[in-house]
Write an enzyme that holds these catalytic residues in place. Structure first.
Site, PDB file in Angstrom:
ATOM      1  N   GLY A  54      -7.564  12.289  -5.449  1.00  6.13           N
ATOM      2  CA  GLY A  54      -6.978  11.451  -4.422  1.00  6.13           C
ATOM      3  C   GLY A  54      -6.745  10.030  -4.875  1.00  6.13           C
ATOM      4  O   GLY A  54      -5.741   9.410  -4.551  1.00  6.13           O
TER       5      GLY A  54
ATOM      6  N   ASN B  46     -14.740  10.379  10.344  1.00  6.47           N
ATOM      7  CA  ASN B  46     -14.940  11.785  10.009  1.00  6.47           C
ATOM      8  C   ASN B  46     -16.431  12.031   9.809  1.00  6.47           C
ATOM      9  O   ASN B  46     -17.131  11.181   9.253  1.00  6.47           O
ATOM     10  CB  ASN B  46     -14.161  12.142   8.742  1.00  6.47           C
ATOM     11  CG  ASN B  46     -14.351  13.584   8.313  1.00  6.47           C
ATOM     12  OD1 ASN B  46     -15.244  13.885   7.530  1.00  6.47           O
ATOM     13  ND2 ASN B  46     -13.510  14.461   8.807  1.00  6.47           N
TER      14      ASN B  46
ATOM     15  N   CYS C 231      -9.010   8.686   1.144  1.00  5.20           N
ATOM     16  CA  CYS C 231      -8.076   9.380   0.266  1.00  5.20           C
ATOM     17  C   CYS C 231      -6.980  10.122   1.024  1.00  5.20           C
ATOM     18  O   CYS C 231      -5.809   9.796   0.938  1.00  5.20           O
ATOM     19  CB  CYS C 231      -8.851  10.347  -0.627  1.00  5.20           C
ATOM     20  SG  CYS C 231      -7.840  11.565  -1.465  1.00  5.20           S
TER      21      CYS C 231
ATOM     22  N   ASN D 114     -18.968  10.193   7.298  1.00  2.00           N
ATOM     23  CA  ASN D 114     -18.207  10.297   6.055  1.00  2.00           C
ATOM     24  C   ASN D 114     -17.237   9.118   5.912  1.00  2.00           C
ATOM     25  O   ASN D 114     -17.637   8.024   5.560  1.00  2.00           O
ATOM     26  CB  ASN D 114     -17.483  11.650   6.044  1.00  2.00           C
ATOM     27  CG  ASN D 114     -16.690  11.897   4.776  1.00  2.00           C
ATOM     28  OD1 ASN D 114     -16.917  11.253   3.766  1.00  2.00           O
ATOM     29  ND2 ASN D 114     -15.769  12.820   4.827  1.00  2.00           N
ATOM     30  N   CYS D 115     -15.959   9.300   6.200  1.00  2.00           N
ATOM     31  CA  CYS D 115     -14.951   8.249   6.010  1.00  2.00           C
ATOM     32  C   CYS D 115     -14.475   7.730   7.362  1.00  2.00           C
ATOM     33  O   CYS D 115     -14.729   8.336   8.402  1.00  2.00           O
ATOM     34  CB  CYS D 115     -13.778   8.783   5.189  1.00  2.00           C
ATOM     35  SG  CYS D 115     -13.098  10.344   5.800  1.00  2.00           S
TER      36      CYS D 115
ATOM     37  N   TYR E  24      -8.618  20.840   6.242  1.00  2.00           N
ATOM     38  CA  TYR E  24      -8.609  19.743   5.281  1.00  2.00           C
ATOM     39  C   TYR E  24      -8.358  20.276   3.869  1.00  2.00           C
ATOM     40  O   TYR E  24      -9.078  21.156   3.387  1.00  2.00           O
ATOM     41  CB  TYR E  24      -9.981  19.061   5.358  1.00  2.00           C
ATOM     42  CG  TYR E  24     -10.225  17.892   4.452  1.00  2.00           C
ATOM     43  CD1 TYR E  24      -9.552  16.690   4.634  1.00  2.00           C
ATOM     44  CD2 TYR E  24     -11.181  17.964   3.440  1.00  2.00           C
ATOM     45  CE1 TYR E  24      -9.829  15.596   3.827  1.00  2.00           C
ATOM     46  CE2 TYR E  24     -11.461  16.879   2.626  1.00  2.00           C
ATOM     47  CZ  TYR E  24     -10.776  15.691   2.831  1.00  2.00           C
ATOM     48  OH  TYR E  24     -11.054  14.620   2.034  1.00  2.00           O
TER      49      TYR E  24
ATOM     50  N   MET F 133      -7.940   8.152   6.214  1.00  2.00           N
ATOM     51  CA  MET F 133      -9.258   7.527   6.056  1.00  2.00           C
ATOM     52  C   MET F 133      -9.666   7.701   4.598  1.00  2.00           C
ATOM     53  O   MET F 133     -10.112   8.782   4.195  1.00  2.00           O
ATOM     54  CB  MET F 133     -10.287   8.191   6.964  1.00  2.00           C
ATOM     55  CG  MET F 133      -9.992   8.044   8.440  1.00  2.00           C
ATOM     56  SD  MET F 133     -11.209   8.937   9.468  1.00  2.00           S
ATOM     57  CE  MET F 133     -10.669  10.626   9.235  1.00  2.00           C
TER      58      MET F 133
ATOM     59  N   GLU G 105     -12.271  17.233  -6.826  1.00  2.74           N
ATOM     60  CA  GLU G 105     -13.031  16.587  -7.887  1.00  2.74           C
ATOM     61  C   GLU G 105     -13.867  17.613  -8.652  1.00  2.74           C
ATOM     62  O   GLU G 105     -13.348  18.559  -9.219  1.00  2.74           O
ATOM     63  CB  GLU G 105     -13.883  15.450  -7.311  1.00  2.74           C
ATOM     64  CG  GLU G 105     -13.016  14.336  -6.727  1.00  2.74           C
ATOM     65  CD  GLU G 105     -13.693  12.985  -6.760  1.00  2.74           C
ATOM     66  OE1 GLU G 105     -14.675  12.816  -7.503  1.00  2.74           O
ATOM     67  OE2 GLU G 105     -13.215  12.084  -6.062  1.00  2.74           O
TER      68      GLU G 105
ATOM     69  N   SER H 113      -7.874  12.138   4.303  1.00  2.00           N
ATOM     70  CA  SER H 113      -8.371  12.675   5.568  1.00  2.00           C
ATOM     71  C   SER H 113      -7.690  11.966   6.735  1.00  2.00           C
ATOM     72  O   SER H 113      -7.862  10.762   6.926  1.00  2.00           O
ATOM     73  CB  SER H 113      -9.892  12.493   5.643  1.00  2.00           C
ATOM     74  OG  SER H 113     -10.399  12.989   6.847  1.00  2.00           O
TER      75      SER H 113
END
Length: 732
Positions: free
Chosen positions: A704, A429, A408, A196-197, A565, A406, A570, A410
Site C-alpha cells: 500500500g 476501523n 493505506c 486499527n486505522c 477488504y 484510512m 505484506e 481501508s
C-alpha cells in the site's frame, strides 16, 4: 464421501453409525466425522516417504481406514476427541505392520503439536528476535529493527502475540496458527483493546483545541502552527493505535489558517506600504511563502517522527478539491515539496502518502480551473510515485460518500449521524482478519461444490474472529487513549466514565473481512491463464459477492459495519504460501512462486497494458468497498507525463483508487536513474553494482505504501513479489 468403505452390509452399518458421530477438535469445535481426512493424511505420508504413490498403496491405506472406521463405530456412539482418532490410526498402522507410514504419521502429528506449542512460547520467539530471524525483524516494512525502541517494541510484541493467542477463542487461534486465516496485528490486539486505522478529526481538533500530555493546546492562529499541531496529533494518534491515519482534504482543512496569515500580512502592508495597490500582492507573496514553509516543515516532521512502537507513522494526506487561492497554494506546495525531495540528496519521501482527488469540472480536463495542479500532480507521480489518485464520482459510488482511505486502502462507508449529517472524519476501523482463499481452493481438489462448503465453514470462523475484535475494542476505556476518545481524534469527546462503544456501534466503525489470492483460486480451477475466461472471472466475482453477502448480514445482525477488504498482504503473501507449500507441496503457478497475489490483482507476470489491467480489475471493488486499490506499472515516465495522464483519464469512470508504480531509483555513486536490479538481499545499481543504502535511493511499492527495501530488507514473500513485478514490468 467415505471412499474407503467396501460394499458389505456390516460396512454399510458402520457408515450409518459414523455419520452420527461428532469429532471434538482441540479448539473445542464439534465437526462431523470424515474418514476422507484420515485417508488424505495417510496418502500424503505415503508420498512424503516414497516421493510418489506406489502400486497398491491406495488399497493398503483404504484397508487401514476401514479398520479405523470399524473400531470407532464399535467404541463410540456420539462423539470422539481428535486425539483419540489419532491414537487409533497410529495403533492400526502398527498392527498392520505399516511401520514407515506409522513413523511418518506420528512424526507429522508430533511436529504439529510442537508448532502449536512453540507459537505461544515466548522464549522461542525471543530467540528468533535475538538471532534476527527475518520473519520477526522484517515483518513490517516500515520498522527499522536496528534501533532500540523498535527492538523494545518487537520484544513487547512477542509477549503480546503469545498472550493474544491464548486470549482468542480456541478455534480462532487454531485457524490462525494453521494458516486458514490470519488474525492481523497480534502483537497489539487482542492483548490490548487498540483500534486499527482512522480518519482523524483534524478539523474539530484544530478549531476547538485539544490536549496532549500536560498541555492544553488552543486553536492555531497561523498555518505554521496548524501544521505543527497536525504532526503532534499524528504522533500521538499513531502511538495509541496500530494502523494508519489519514488527513482528509488537508488543503481545505488548512486554508482557513492560511487566510489568517494573509490577514496578518495585509494588516502589515497597510501599515508599512503606502501604495494600496500593492497590499494584496505583498500579503499573498508572504502567505505563499508561509504555506510552502509550513508544508515543508510538516513533510520533514512526519518523516522524522518515531512513535512509541519505533516506526514512522503510516500517514496519508488527501487533497485536490479545494478551489480558493489558499487551498490551491497548499496543493501546489505539497506537490512541489515532494518533487524536490528530502535533504541535500533530494531523496524520495516515504511519508506522508499523497492522495490527489480528480473531479470532472474541477481538474480533470484542460478547461477545468485546477487543471494546472493536475499537471503538477502528474509530474510528481512520474518522479516520486505519489500521489495516488482518487476519482471523485467513482469513490462516492463505491463507498456511499467521498473520503480518502484510512491509511493505506481501508475505506469507511457512507454514514450519517442523528442529525442526518454525513460523517467521515473521526471514524475508525477495529481490525482485520484475512481469509486464505487459495488454501480452500487447494483443499477442494477441483470440486467447486466442495469449495463453497469449505468457504462456508471458514466464514463461520471469520465471523467469530471479527466479532471478537469488536468485543475486545469495546473494552477500551477513554483514559486508555485520551487523544482518541477524550480529546477529539475520534470526533465526539468522551469523559472517563463513558462507553467507547458509542463511537463504534450503529455501523459508525468498520471491521474488515480480508482476503488474498483470487488469482491462485481461479488457477486451481481454470488454469494459470484464466484472465480472459469469462466463466473463471465470474467465479472469482461470485466469491467476493459471497463474502459481501456474509459481511452485510453480520452487519445487520450485530450493528457494526463488517466490510470486505482487499488485504495489503505484506508478509502474509509469504506466510500463507509457505504454510500451503508445506501442506500441499510445490504447485505450479500457485505455491511455486513463493508468494500469493494480493487481493483481486492481475497476475504481475502477465505483462498487461495499464488499460487491460484496469478493464480486468474494475469489476471487483463493488464487492470489496471496505478496502481496495489498483496499480499500474510503467517504465520510466519522467519525460512522458502525458502517458500517465492517459491512464489516469482512462480510469476516471472505471475505478476509484489508482496508484502509480514506476522506476524512480537513484544511484549517487554513478548518477544512474531508473530501475535497480533485485537481488536476494536487496537491490543494486545496474550501472555500477552499488548496493550501499547510504549512496543510493531505492523506493518500491510494498503493498500500500512506498518503502525503502535497500535500507530495510523485506521478508521473503514481499521481496519475491516485488522482484517479480520488477522483472515482468510492462514496457509500454
Amino acid at each position: 464421501m467415505m471412499k474407503a468403505l467396501a460394499q458389505s452390509q456390516d460396512i454399510v452399518q458402520f457408515q450409518t453409525k459414523l455419520k452420527t458421530i461428532k469429532v471434538i477438535k482441540r479448539d473445542g469445535r464439534s465437526v462431523d466425522f470424515d474418514d476422507d481426512k484420515i485417508y488424505a493424511a495417510l496418502m500424503k505420508a505415503e508420498k512424503k516417504i516414497h516421493g510418489e504413490i506406489r502400486p497398491l498403496a491406495e488399497e493398503r491405506i483404504q484397508r487401514v481406514v476401514r479398520l479405523v472406521d470399524q473400531e470407532i463405530a464399535e467404541r463410540f456412539s456420539d462423539n470422539i476427541k481428535i486425539y483419540e482418532i489419532q491414537n487409533i490410526v497410529e495403533q492400526t498402522l502398527l498392527d498392520e505392520r505399516e511401520y514407515e507410514l506409522a513413523e511418518e504419521y506420528i512424526h507429522y502429528r508430533t511436529q504439529r503439536d510442537f508448532s502449536r506449542r512453540k507459537a505461544t512460547d515466548i522464549n522461542v520467539a525471543i530467540d528468533k528476535l535475538i538471532h534476527k530471524d527475518q520473519t520477526v525483524v522484517n515483518e513490517n516494512a516500515n520498522k527499522d529493527s536496528d534501533v532500540f525502541n523498535t527492538q523494545r517494541d518487537l520484544t513487547a510484541g512477542i509477549v503480546g502475540k503469545s498472550i493474544g493467542l491464548q486470549m482468542l477463542p480456541p478455534h480462532v487461534a487454531n485457524a490462525h496458527q494453521k494458516g486458514d486465516i490470519h488474525y492481523h496485528d497480534l502483537d497489539y490486539h487482542p492483548y490490548t483493546p487498540m483500534t486499527n486505522c482512522c480518519l482523524i478529526d483534524f478539523k474539530g481538533m484544530l478549531n476547538n483545541g485539544f490536549k496532549i500530555g500536560n498541555a492544553e493546546v488552543e486553536s492555531p492562529k497561523s498555518i505554521q502552527t496548524a501544521a505543527a499541531q497536525i504532526s503532534q496529533i499524528i504522533a500521538n494518534v499513531a502511538s495509541s493505535q496500530y494502523g494508519g491515519c489519514s488527513a482528509d482534504r488537508i488543503d481545505e482543512l488548512l486554508a482557513p489558517f492560511a487566510r489568517k496569515n494573509y490577514e496578518k500580512h495585509l494588516r502589515d502592508a497597510r501599515e508599512w506600504i503606502e501604495d494600496e495597490a500593492k497590499h494584496d500582492a505583498y500579503a499573498k507573496a508572504k502567505t505563499s511563502k508561509d504555506i510552502y514553509d509550513s508544508m515543508q516543515s510538516l513533510e520533514y516532521e512526519i518523516n522524522t517522527l518515531f512513535t512509541s512502537n519505533g516506526q514512522t507513522p503510516f500517514t496519508s494526506f488527501g487533497f485536490g478539491l479545494g478551489t480558493d487561492w489558499f487551498a490551491r497554494e497548499i496543493q501546489k506546495s505539497i506537490l512541489q515539496i515532494r518533487i524536490k525531495g528530502l535533504g541535500q540528496e533530494n531523496r524520495t519521501a516515504i511519508f506522508p502518502k499523497l492522495i490527489f482527488t480528480i473531479k470532472d469540472g474541477l481538474n480533470l480536463r484542460e478547461t477545468d480551473p485546477n487543471y494546472d495542479i493536475k499537471e503538477l500532480a502528474l509530474e510528481c507521480a512520474t518522479k516520486r510515485m505519489y500521489p495516488d489518485i482518487l476519482n471523485y464520482e467513482k469513490i462516492t459510488e463505491l463507498t456511499g460518500s467521498f473520503k480518502v482511505p484510512m491509511g493505506c486502502r481501508s475505506f469507511l462507508q457512507g454514514w450519517k449521524n442523528e442529525q442526518g449529517e454525513d460523517v467521515t472524519s473521526g471514524r475508525m476501523n477495529l481490525g482485520v482478519v484475512t481469509l486464505n482463499l487459495p488454501r480452500i481452493a487447494l483443499e477442494s481438489e477441483g470440486d467447486v461444490t466442495r469449495f463453497w462448503e469449505l468457504l462456508e465453514e471458514r466464514l463461520e470462523i471469520m465471523e467469530d474472529a471479527l466479532l471478537y475484535r469488536v468485543d475486545r475494542c469495546k473494552e477500551a476505556k477513554p483514559e486508555n487513549a485520551p487523544i482518541l476518545y477524550m480529546y477529539g481524534a475520534f470526533g465526539d469527546r468522551l469523559n472517563k466514565q463513558e462507553d467507547t462503544d458509542q463511537l463504534f456501534k450503529n455501523k459508525r466503525a468498520t471491521v474488515s473481512l480480508g482476503y488474498i489470492g483470487l488469482y491462485e483460486v481461479a488457477t486451481r480451477f481454470y488454469g494459470p491463464n484464466w484472465e480472459g475466461n469469462a466463466e473463471a472471472k465470474n467465479f472469482t466475482l461470485s466469491i467476493l459477492k459471497n463474502l459481501k453477502e456474509h459481511a452485510d448480514a453480520w452487519g445487520d445482525k450485530y450493528g457494526y459495519h463488517f466490510s470486505v477488504y482487499s488485504t495489503p498482504s505484506e508478509s502474509l503473501t509469504d506466510r500463507f504460501c509457505r504454510l500451503d507449500t508445506e501442506k500441499f507441496g510445490v504447485i505450479p503457478d500457485i505455491t511455486d512462486k513463493d508468494y500469493y497475489t494480493n487481493s483481486f490483482h492481475y497476475d504481475v507476470r502477465k505483462n498487461p497494458t495499464p488499460f487491460e489491467k484496469l478493464d480486468f480489475e474494475k469489476d471487483y471493488p463493488q464487492y470489496c468497498s471496505g478496502g481496495f486499490i489498483h496499480y499500474c506499472e510503467y517504465p520510466m515516465l519522467q519525460q512522458n507525463p502525458k502517458a500517465l495522464e492517459a491512464v489516469w483519464d482512462y480510469s476516471y469512470d472505471k475505478i476509484g483508487y489508482l496508484g502509480t508504480n514506476t522506476p524512480i531509483d537513484h544511484c549517487y555513486e554513478c548518477g544512474y536513474e531508473g530501475d535497480f536490479n533485485p537481488t536476494e538481499r536487496g537491490f543494486e545499481c545496474p550501472n555500477c553494482g552499488n548496493r550501499d543504502p547510504k549512496t543510493c535511493d531505492v523506493v518500491k511499492r510494498t503493498c500500500g505504501y512506498l518503502g525503502n527495501p535497500q535500507a530495510r530488507p523485506m521478508v521473503h514473500g514481499r521481496h519475491k513479489e516485488i522482484s517479480s513485478r520488477v522483472k515482468h514490468m510492462p514496457q509500454g
